[in-house]
Enzyme design. Structure first.
Site, mmCIF file in Angstrom:
data_model
loop_
_atom_site.group_PDB
_atom_site.id
_atom_site.type_symbol
_atom_site.label_atom_id
_atom_site.label_comp_id
_atom_site.label_asym_id
_atom_site.label_seq_id
_atom_site.Cartn_x
_atom_site.Cartn_y
_atom_site.Cartn_z
ATOM 1 N N GLU A 1 -2.506 -8.878 3.345
ATOM 2 C CA GLU A 1 -2.950 -9.368 4.654
ATOM 3 C C GLU A 1 -4.465 -9.341 4.801
ATOM 4 O O GLU A 1 -5.021 -9.973 5.713
ATOM 5 C CB GLU A 1 -2.288 -8.544 5.772
ATOM 6 C CG GLU A 1 -2.861 -7.161 5.999
ATOM 7 C CD GLU A 1 -2.377 -6.093 5.032
ATOM 8 O OE1 GLU A 1 -2.679 -4.906 5.266
ATOM 9 O OE2 GLU A 1 -1.689 -6.427 4.033
ATOM 10 N N CYS B 1 0.845 -1.199 0.000
ATOM 11 C CA CYS B 1 0.000 0.000 0.000
ATOM 12 C C CYS B 1 0.883 1.253 0.000
ATOM 13 O O CYS B 1 1.620 1.475 -0.948
ATOM 14 C CB CYS B 1 -0.996 -0.031 1.155
ATOM 15 S SG CYS B 1 -2.351 1.163 0.945
ATOM 16 N N HIS C 1 -3.777 -4.912 -0.275
ATOM 17 C CA HIS C 1 -3.356 -5.416 1.033
ATOM 18 C C HIS C 1 -3.354 -6.948 1.019
ATOM 19 O O HIS C 1 -4.415 -7.564 1.167
ATOM 20 C CB HIS C 1 -4.308 -4.917 2.123
ATOM 21 C CG HIS C 1 -4.150 -3.469 2.437
ATOM 22 N ND1 HIS C 1 -3.250 -3.008 3.371
ATOM 23 C CD2 HIS C 1 -4.778 -2.380 1.939
ATOM 24 C CE1 HIS C 1 -3.325 -1.689 3.443
ATOM 25 N NE2 HIS C 1 -4.242 -1.280 2.578
#
Length: 206
Positions: free
Chosen positions: A188, A84, A186
């Site tokens: 994650e 990001c 992202h």
């Protein structure tokens, strides 16, 4: 033994989620802002949430950290992943809240997403396609990932663009060059797709 991953803690990242995702795929993670720990790492991950200016300022506020990143990543050639705003910081400059210098590792600038259609919402938030380019390399594959951003990386060199997504027009989803990889989305938060990408990053031998 798993390779060591320095996850850079500079007050501007979704650290715990990124750490948990890396550990899930078998990484030996050290959350750190210590220059010597960065110099000793086998791989480096730079997260980032918030504004370009705040993230750049946070990174530069830690004595010796940028120098250590330059030594280990640029000179040492260890694999690097920016996530990001961590990916955006690879650019020459960001245009959020004025003009702020980036790391200058991949030529380009970070600009606001233009809202060309009222139906297209800014920030770009939610799941969207990741479409690899011919320059994607082994780390980026096609799929869907989770995005959350209002600014995008306008890369000067098309060969540095590893993947695109579409949000009222083409937006860079990933950049790559040599041992550098950056993703706008992202991992994650991207469930199986994100974990698979992190696994490929750990296996990547640029």
């Amino acid at each position: 033994m798993a390779e060591s991953v320095a996850l850079i803690d500079y007050g501007a990242g979704n650290l715990h989620s990124v750490e948990n995702a890396l550990r899930t795929v078998g990484a030996r993670v050290r959350v750190t802002a210590e220059p010597d720990a960065v110099r000793a790492a086998d791989r480096v991950v730079l997260p980032g949430v918030g504004s370009f200016a705040a993230c750049a300022g946070g990174l530069r506020a830690i004595p010796g950290l940028v120098d250590a990143l330059e030594e280990r990543v640029r000179a040492g050639g260890v694999p690097f992943l920016g996530v990001c705003v961590g990916m955006q910081l690879l650019a020459d400059r960001g245009l959020e809240h004025g003009t702020t210098a980036g790391l200058g590792w991949i030529a380009g600038e970070v600009r606001a997403i233009e809202q060309t259609d009222p139906a297209i919402k800014v920030p770009h938030m939610g799941w969207n396609d990741v479409a690899p380019t011919a320059h994607a390399g082994p780390a980026i594959e096609a799929g869907e990932a989770y995005f959350l951003h209002s600014y995008h990386f306008a890369a000067d060199d098309p060969q540095a663009i590893a993947a695109m997504t579409d949000h009222g027009g083409g937006i860079v989803a990933a950049v790559a060059r040599d041992n550098l990889l950056g993703v706008q989305f992202h991992p994650e938060k991207s469930q199986a797709y994100g974990l698979a990408l992190l696994t490929r990053f750990l296996e990547w031998r640029p």
